[in-house]
Write a protein that holds these residues in place. Structure first.
Motif, PDB file in Angstrom:
ATOM      1  N   PHE A   1       0.779  -1.217  -0.282  1.00  0.00           N
ATOM      2  CA  PHE A   1      -0.156  -0.205   0.395  1.00  0.00           C
ATOM      3  C   PHE A   1       0.893   1.430  -0.185  1.00  0.00           C
ATOM      4  CE2 PHE A   1      -2.518  -3.516   1.588  1.00  0.00           C
ATOM      5  CZ  PHE A   1      -3.868  -3.333   1.206  1.00  0.00           C
ATOM      6  N   GLN A   2       2.169   1.016  -0.206  1.00  0.00           N
ATOM      7  CA  GLN A   2       3.100   2.601  -0.350  1.00  0.00           C
ATOM      8  C   GLN A   2       3.293   1.924  -2.427  1.00  0.00           C
ATOM      9  OE1 GLN A   2       6.250   1.397   1.525  1.00  0.00           O
ATOM     10  NE2 GLN A   2       5.067   1.297   4.180  1.00  0.00           N
ATOM     11  N   LEU A   3       2.915   1.738  -2.644  1.00  0.00           N
ATOM     12  CA  LEU A   3       2.554   1.780  -4.345  1.00  0.00           C
ATOM     13  C   LEU A   3       2.274   2.677  -4.655  1.00  0.00           C
ATOM     14  CD1 LEU A   3       3.497  -1.831  -4.978  1.00  0.00           C
ATOM     15  CD2 LEU A   3       4.892  -0.392  -4.661  1.00  0.00           C
ATOM     16  N   VAL A   4       2.740   4.145  -4.627  1.00  0.00           N
ATOM     17  CA  VAL A   4       1.489   5.091  -4.648  1.00  0.00           C
ATOM     18  C   VAL A   4       0.849   5.396  -5.904  1.00  0.00           C
ATOM     19  CG1 VAL A   4       2.162   6.208  -2.650  1.00  0.00           C
ATOM     20  CG2 VAL A   4       3.051   7.043  -4.327  1.00  0.00           C
ATOM     21  N   GLN A   5       1.694   4.929  -6.983  1.00  0.00           N
ATOM     22  CA  GLN A   5       1.587   5.100  -8.553  1.00  0.00           C
ATOM     23  C   GLN A   5       0.586   4.178  -9.232  1.00  0.00           C
ATOM     24  OE1 GLN A   5       1.862   7.913 -10.356  1.00  0.00           O
ATOM     25  NE2 GLN A   5       3.304   8.514  -9.164  1.00  0.00           N
ATOM     26  N   VAL A   6      -0.304   3.002  -8.037  1.00  0.00           N
ATOM     27  CA  VAL A   6      -0.823   2.640  -8.092  1.00  0.00           C
ATOM     28  C   VAL A   6      -2.360   2.789  -8.294  1.00  0.00           C
ATOM     29  CG1 VAL A   6      -2.206  -0.168  -7.799  1.00  0.00           C
ATOM     30  CG2 VAL A   6       0.128  -0.071  -7.700  1.00  0.00           C
ATOM     31  N   GLN A   7      -3.018   1.706  -9.779  1.00  0.00           N
ATOM     32  CA  GLN A   7      -4.073   2.985 -10.033  1.00  0.00           C
ATOM     33  C   GLN A   7      -5.561   2.023 -10.006  1.00  0.00           C
ATOM     34  OE1 GLN A   7      -2.298   3.816 -13.596  1.00  0.00           O
ATOM     35  NE2 GLN A   7      -3.522   5.796 -13.447  1.00  0.00           N
ATOM     36  N   THR A   8      -4.823   0.274  -9.858  1.00  0.00           N
ATOM     37  CA  THR A   8      -5.253  -0.822 -10.071  1.00  0.00           C
ATOM     38  C   THR A   8      -5.362  -1.776  -9.333  1.00  0.00           C
ATOM     39  OG1 THR A   8      -7.360  -0.373 -12.059  1.00  0.00           O
ATOM     40  CG2 THR A   8      -7.309  -2.271 -11.321  1.00  0.00           C
ATOM     41  N   LEU A   9      -5.803  -2.481  -7.902  1.00  0.00           N
ATOM     42  CA  LEU A   9      -6.192  -3.012  -7.081  1.00  0.00           C
ATOM     43  C   LEU A   9      -6.594  -4.001  -6.847  1.00  0.00           C
ATOM     44  CD1 LEU A   9      -3.281  -4.437  -5.263  1.00  0.00           C
ATOM     45  CD2 LEU A   9      -4.066  -2.945  -2.615  1.00  0.00           C
ATOM     46  N   ASN A  10      -6.045  -5.255  -6.988  1.00  0.00           N
ATOM     47  CA  ASN A  10      -7.525  -5.979  -6.496  1.00  0.00           C
ATOM     48  C   ASN A  10      -6.742  -7.261  -5.532  1.00  0.00           C
ATOM     49  OD1 ASN A  10     -10.044  -7.730  -6.991  1.00  0.00           O
ATOM     50  ND2 ASN A  10     -10.249  -8.098  -9.460  1.00  0.00           N
ATOM     51  N   LEU A  11      -7.416  -7.777  -4.940  1.00  0.00           N
ATOM     52  CA  LEU A  11      -6.814  -8.864  -3.714  1.00  0.00           C
ATOM     53  C   LEU A  11      -8.047  -9.505  -3.573  1.00  0.00           C
ATOM     54  CD1 LEU A  11      -4.032  -6.663  -1.747  1.00  0.00           C
ATOM     55  CD2 LEU A  11      -3.892  -7.909  -3.707  1.00  0.00           C
ATOM     56  N   SER A  12      -9.231  -9.325  -3.727  1.00  0.00           N
ATOM     57  CA  SER A  12     -10.874 -10.500  -3.403  1.00  0.00           C
ATOM     58  C   SER A  12     -10.665 -11.990  -3.738  1.00  0.00           C
ATOM     59  CB  SER A  12     -11.881  -9.564  -4.303  1.00  0.00           C
ATOM     60  OG  SER A  12     -11.045  -9.530  -5.642  1.00  0.00           O
ATOM     61  N   HIS A  13     -11.440 -12.100  -3.139  1.00  0.00           N
ATOM     62  CA  HIS A  13     -11.149 -13.796  -2.857  1.00  0.00           C
ATOM     63  C   HIS A  13     -10.208 -14.285  -3.231  1.00  0.00           C
ATOM     64  CE1 HIS A  13     -15.421 -13.646  -4.959  1.00  0.00           C
ATOM     65  NE2 HIS A  13     -15.828 -12.626  -5.613  1.00  0.00           N
ATOM     66  N   ASN A  14      -9.619 -14.261  -1.651  1.00  0.00           N
ATOM     67  CA  ASN A  14      -8.731 -14.844  -1.183  1.00  0.00           C
ATOM     68  C   ASN A  14      -8.765 -15.335   0.430  1.00  0.00           C
ATOM     69  OD1 ASN A  14      -5.993 -14.792  -2.874  1.00  0.00           O
ATOM     70  ND2 ASN A  14      -6.541 -13.110  -3.174  1.00  0.00           N
ATOM     71  N   ASN A  15      -7.980 -15.156   1.026  1.00  0.00           N
ATOM     72  CA  ASN A  15      -8.305 -16.006   2.431  1.00  0.00           C
ATOM     73  C   ASN A  15      -7.264 -14.501   3.381  1.00  0.00           C
ATOM     74  OD1 ASN A  15      -9.907 -18.007   2.517  1.00  0.00           O
ATOM     75  ND2 ASN A  15      -8.105 -19.431   1.886  1.00  0.00           N
ATOM     76  N   PHE A  16      -6.963 -13.697   2.698  1.00  0.00           N
ATOM     77  CA  PHE A  16      -6.329 -12.150   3.777  1.00  0.00           C
ATOM     78  C   PHE A  16      -7.016 -12.518   4.630  1.00  0.00           C
ATOM     79  CE2 PHE A  16      -4.605 -11.462  -0.325  1.00  0.00           C
ATOM     80  CZ  PHE A  16      -3.659 -11.518  -0.211  1.00  0.00           C
ATOM     81  N   SER A  17      -6.384 -11.711   6.305  1.00  0.00           N
ATOM     82  CA  SER A  17      -7.142 -11.727   7.412  1.00  0.00           C
ATOM     83  C   SER A  17      -5.833 -10.258   8.308  1.00  0.00           C
ATOM     84  CB  SER A  17      -6.797 -12.783   8.295  1.00  0.00           C
ATOM     85  OG  SER A  17      -4.775 -13.001   8.502  1.00  0.00           O
ATOM     86  N   GLY A  18      -6.267  -9.815   9.163  1.00  0.00           N
ATOM     87  CA  GLY A  18      -6.193  -8.528   9.050  1.00  0.00           C
ATOM     88  C   GLY A  18      -6.801  -7.307   9.316  1.00  0.00           C
ATOM     89  N   THR A  19      -5.984  -6.395   9.591  1.00  0.00           N
ATOM     90  CA  THR A  19      -6.484  -5.434   9.285  1.00  0.00           C
ATOM     91  C   THR A  19      -6.896  -4.553   7.552  1.00  0.00           C
ATOM     92  OG1 THR A  19      -4.831  -3.426  10.587  1.00  0.00           O
ATOM     93  CG2 THR A  19      -6.862  -4.663  11.635  1.00  0.00           C
ATOM     94  N   ILE A  20      -7.268  -3.454   7.323  1.00  0.00           N
ATOM     95  CA  ILE A  20      -6.590  -2.840   5.914  1.00  0.00           C
ATOM     96  C   ILE A  20      -5.118  -1.560   6.441  1.00  0.00           C
ATOM     97  CG2 ILE A  20      -6.883  -0.897   4.286  1.00  0.00           C
ATOM     98  CD1 ILE A  20     -10.015  -1.956   5.086  1.00  0.00           C
TER      99      ILE A  20
END
Length: 789
Positions: free
Chosen positions: A614-633
């Motif tokens: 989340f420090q890749l400040v030039q990214v325009q599309t980020l999709n991490l959906s449909h996984n098992n990620f936990s913790g906070t944003i």
């Protein structure tokens, strides 16, 4: 015989001695030549304005013989400076007082970075004997020149190149050239010239020696006047391409009987091709492409027996074209009729009188049959038949002709042939959007661009592909390929990999080319962890690993994805098109260097979301959906201010939505649904603009656009008590009320009796007085005892 050999040896030795002596004497004489003092002073004045930060002309000092200076050449007899050819990358001021060098014949200051120019005034004598023959000031892109009068004294000049110098404020740019009758070649590309004949009297200008005239890449908006072709009768090369010239092509072209090369492409020329063009006997190159010409292609073009290059592409021609048009074009080597509406009418057994090395017929009416006359072309190196409706080929002839072509483009047809048993020797292969079947063909080790996407290839990647050391672009998107990816992906030139929408399995290769910009492995069966090496590719701007079987947590390392942190568009392979699901919709998606994308969705990834991502400040599309990620944003998500599409849905994320997300002002698509997020959605213009579907299935999440939060959720201290708490509070209130009443009754029962009954009142005060006396006596005894001690 022996004597003869001895004599010959002696003569040979004598010749070598004389030659060596002459060479030594010539060299020593050259070294002894000193440059003229006046020439030295002029050169040093020229040097004063130069910013030579790289030390290119460090040898230019007053202590040295100027004939030994870098780029300076002197006459061996007189020591006068005759040539100045300066190295590249010089900056600062270009001082044209250098033209005062009396015997200067050749001056080359091209490809430097001069940003200003000093031109001597008209009354100054720029040259003495006007010996200058060659003058090249080209590609100093920051120079603006409003005055060309300084050219007038250069009466002997034969070659003049001012390419890249801005002349847009110089209206009569032709006038100073009138005084240079010896001019043979004039190069004025990229000069911002806006008019061909800016003054009527210039119609009588005579440049009788001119052979080459290049005015391409300017802003010329004037018509082609007939008088323009009277400038010279001997011109052989005329280039007016890449301007905005309107109107028709004048028939006065016949005034140029020696013309060999004519470039009029990328203008706004209208009307038909004049028949007179077919009467130019020596024409070798004719380029009329990218205009709005219409009508028929004149059949007398077939009379141009010297013609080698013909480009009529991207116009509005109509009618038909037959073998008559090409009947005498025995020398034709390159033909481009792409993006044309003409109907090609050739006999099935027609054999052209030429053998082409380059043929472009893309976006033309060719299909459904592959043109039979092309099978006769055995020397093709560049062949583009894309988007031409081809579906039927003669298999053996077709396979034979495509094998040896260096640049082969057959994209967007419907060709269905098994090509697995051949070797394509081309370095550039575009066979995408067809229906090629069978296994992948063998390809040359020199292949650089390979696009076989949108076909029906099956099987695994051939072992012969392991030796592709020149590969820069590989696209196998949407085929039926399978197996492990065993090919070498370490070529230093490799920029683009697209293996998506196949059935590849195994792990993602760990050793990858360091210059990769695009990696697409989407919709396969890759498993295992994501290699940390992927996040150390500094040029990467598009990473798509979605819809695989990848597992484990995200790599815990420093993410050196430089081009996702800093904005730099100078990358390759722009506008590559694939069909993709993004921003919640199906798209025909253009992969552009100015777009930064990471898609890891629909895998089995777990663990916390790394803050580095989340420090890749030039990214325009980020999709991490449909996984098992936990913790906070991570709270750093608010720093991704270029974010347009963010999808974290269908994971196991918890905690509150970071307040910093209200800073994502360019967000067009957001999906945080199906997680365990809680608390109130931060209030901000952007987050409230999405509908409830972006947040649903988070049981403890509230706030607009979801239902309003309850009182307890908004403020726990003033929350509405539950029914059970209400019962407990009622009991407590009853208890306290009973105690209060009992206290009041007891208090007034005793105090009231003392107040109303005299005996009780006297007894009470006697009791209090007695207790007070006893306390006083006891206290005095204790004090006396304390003093004694």
């Amino acid at each position: 015989m022996t004597i003869l050999i001895t004599q010959m040896s002696f003569l040979l030795l004598l010749f070598l001695s004389i030659f060596t002596f002459h060479k030594t004497m010539s060299t020593n004489y050259h070294r002894m030549v000193s440059c003229n003092e006046t020439d030295r002073e002029i050169l040093l004045i020229f040097k004063e304005g130069i910013n030579d930060s790289h030390g290119r002309i460090s040898s230019w000092t007053s202590e040295n013989n100027c004939c030994t200076w870098e780029g300076v050449h002197c006459d061996n007899n007189t020591g006068r400076v005759t040539r100045v050819e300066l190295p590249k990358s010089l900056k600062g001021e270009m001082n044209l007082s250098i033209l005062k060098l009396e015997f200067l014949s050749h001056l080359d200051l091209s490809f430097n970075d001069f940003d200003r120019i000093s031109i001597p005034s008209n009354h100054q004598n720029i040259t003495y004997g006007s010996k200058l023959l060659y003058l090249d000031l080209s590609w100093n892109d920051f120079i603006h020149m409003d005055n060309l009068e300084w050219l007038s004294p250069l009466s002997s000049l034969k070659y003049l190149n001012l390419t890249g110098i801005h002349l847009h404020n110089k209206t009569n740019w032709l006038q100073p050239l009138e005084k240079i009758p010896s001019l043979v070649e004039l190069q004025l590309q990229y000069c911002n010239i806006i008019n061909l004949m800016p003054n009527p009297y210039l119609e009588y200008l005579n440049l009788s020696s001119l052979i080459t005239l290049d005015l391409s890449y300017n802003n010329i908006t004037s018509h082609l006047p007939n008088s323009f072709f009277n400038l010279t009768k001997d011109i052989t090369y005329l280039d007016l391409s890449h301007n905005h010239i309107p109107g028709e092509i004048p028939s006065s072209l016949l005034n140029l009987p020696k013309l060999r090369k004519l470039h009029l492409s990328h203008n706004q020329l209208r009307g038909s091709i004049p028949d007179e063009i077919g009467q130019l006997p020596h024409i070798q190159t004719l380029d009329l492409s990218m205009n709005v010409l219409n009508g028929f292609i004149p059949s007398n073009l077939g009379n141009l027996s010297s013609l080698r290059y013909l480009d009529l592409s991207s116009n509005n021609f109509s009618g038909h074209i037959s073998k008559t048009t090409f009947s005498k074009l025995n020398s034709l080597d390159s033909l481009d009729l792409s993006s044309s509406n003409v109907v090609f009418q050739f006999d099935f057994d027609w054999v052209p009188p030429f053998q082409l090395s380059s043929l472009v017929l893309s976006h033309s009416n060719q299909g459904p049959n592959f043109p039979s006359w092309i099978y006769t072309q055995k020397l093709l190196e560049y062949f583009d038949l894309s988007s031409s409706g081809i579906s039927i080929v003669d298999r053996n002839k077709f396979l034979s002709i495509i094998q040896g072509i260096s640049y082969l483009t057959l994209s967007n047809n419907s060709i269905s042939v098994d090509i697995s048993n051949i070797t394509l020797k081309g370095g550039y292969l575009e066979l995408d959007h067809n229906n090629f079947t069978g296994e992948l063909p063998n390809i040359s080790p020199m292949s650089a661009v390979v696009d076989l996407s949108y076909n029906s290839f099956s099987g695994s990647i051939p072992h012969t592909w392991n030796s592709l050391k020149m590969l820069s672009f590989i696209n196998l998107w949407r085929n039926r390929l399978s197996g492990e990816v065993s090919m070498d992906l370490t070529s230093p030139s490799l920029n683009y990999i697209n293996l998506g929408k196949n059935e590849f399995f195994g792990t993602i290769p760990i050793i990858l080319a360091q210059n990769l910009q695009v990696v697409i492995l989407r919709a396969n069966k890759f498993e295992g962890n994501i290699p940390s090496q992927l996040f150390n590719l500094s040029y990467l701007y598009h990473l798509d690993l979605a819809h695989n079987k990848l597992s484990g947590s995200m790599p815990k390392c420093v993410y050196n994805l430089t081009h996702m942190v800093t904005y730099n568009v100078g990358l390759h392979w722009s506008n590559v098109i694939i069909d993709l699901f993004t921003k919640g919709q199906d798209y025909v998606y253009k992969i552009k260097p100015e777009r930064r994308t990471i898609d890891l969705s629909s895998n089995c990834l777990s663990g916390d979301l790394p803050s580095e991502l989340f420090q890749l400040v030039q990214v325009q599309t980020l999709n991490l959906s449909h996984n098992n990620f936990s913790g906070t944003i991570p709270k750093t998500v608010g720093g991704m201010k270029n974010m347009e599409s963010l999808d974290l849905s269908s994971n196991k994320l918890n905690g509150e939505i970071p307040q910093s997300m209200i800073l994502l002002n360019f967000l067009e698509y957001l999906n945080l649904s199906n997680n365990n997020l809680k608390g109130k959605i931060p209030i901000g213009t952007q987050l409230q603009s999405f509908n409830a579907s972006s947040y649903i299935e988070n049981p403890n999440l509230c706030g607009a656009p979801l239902n309003n939060c309850t009182t307890e959720e908004e403020s726990p201290k003033t929350a509405t008590p539950s029914r059970e708490n209400e019962d407990d509070d009622s009991i407590k209130e009853s208890l306290y009320l009973g105690l209060g009443v009992g206290f009041a009754v007891g208090f007034w029962g005793i105090c009231g009796s003392l107040f109303l009954i005299r005996k009780w009142r006297h007894a009470y005060f006697q009791f209090v007085d007695g207790v007070g006396d006893k306390l006083y006596v006891t206290l005095m005894i204790k004090l006396k005892s304390f003093h004694r001690n």
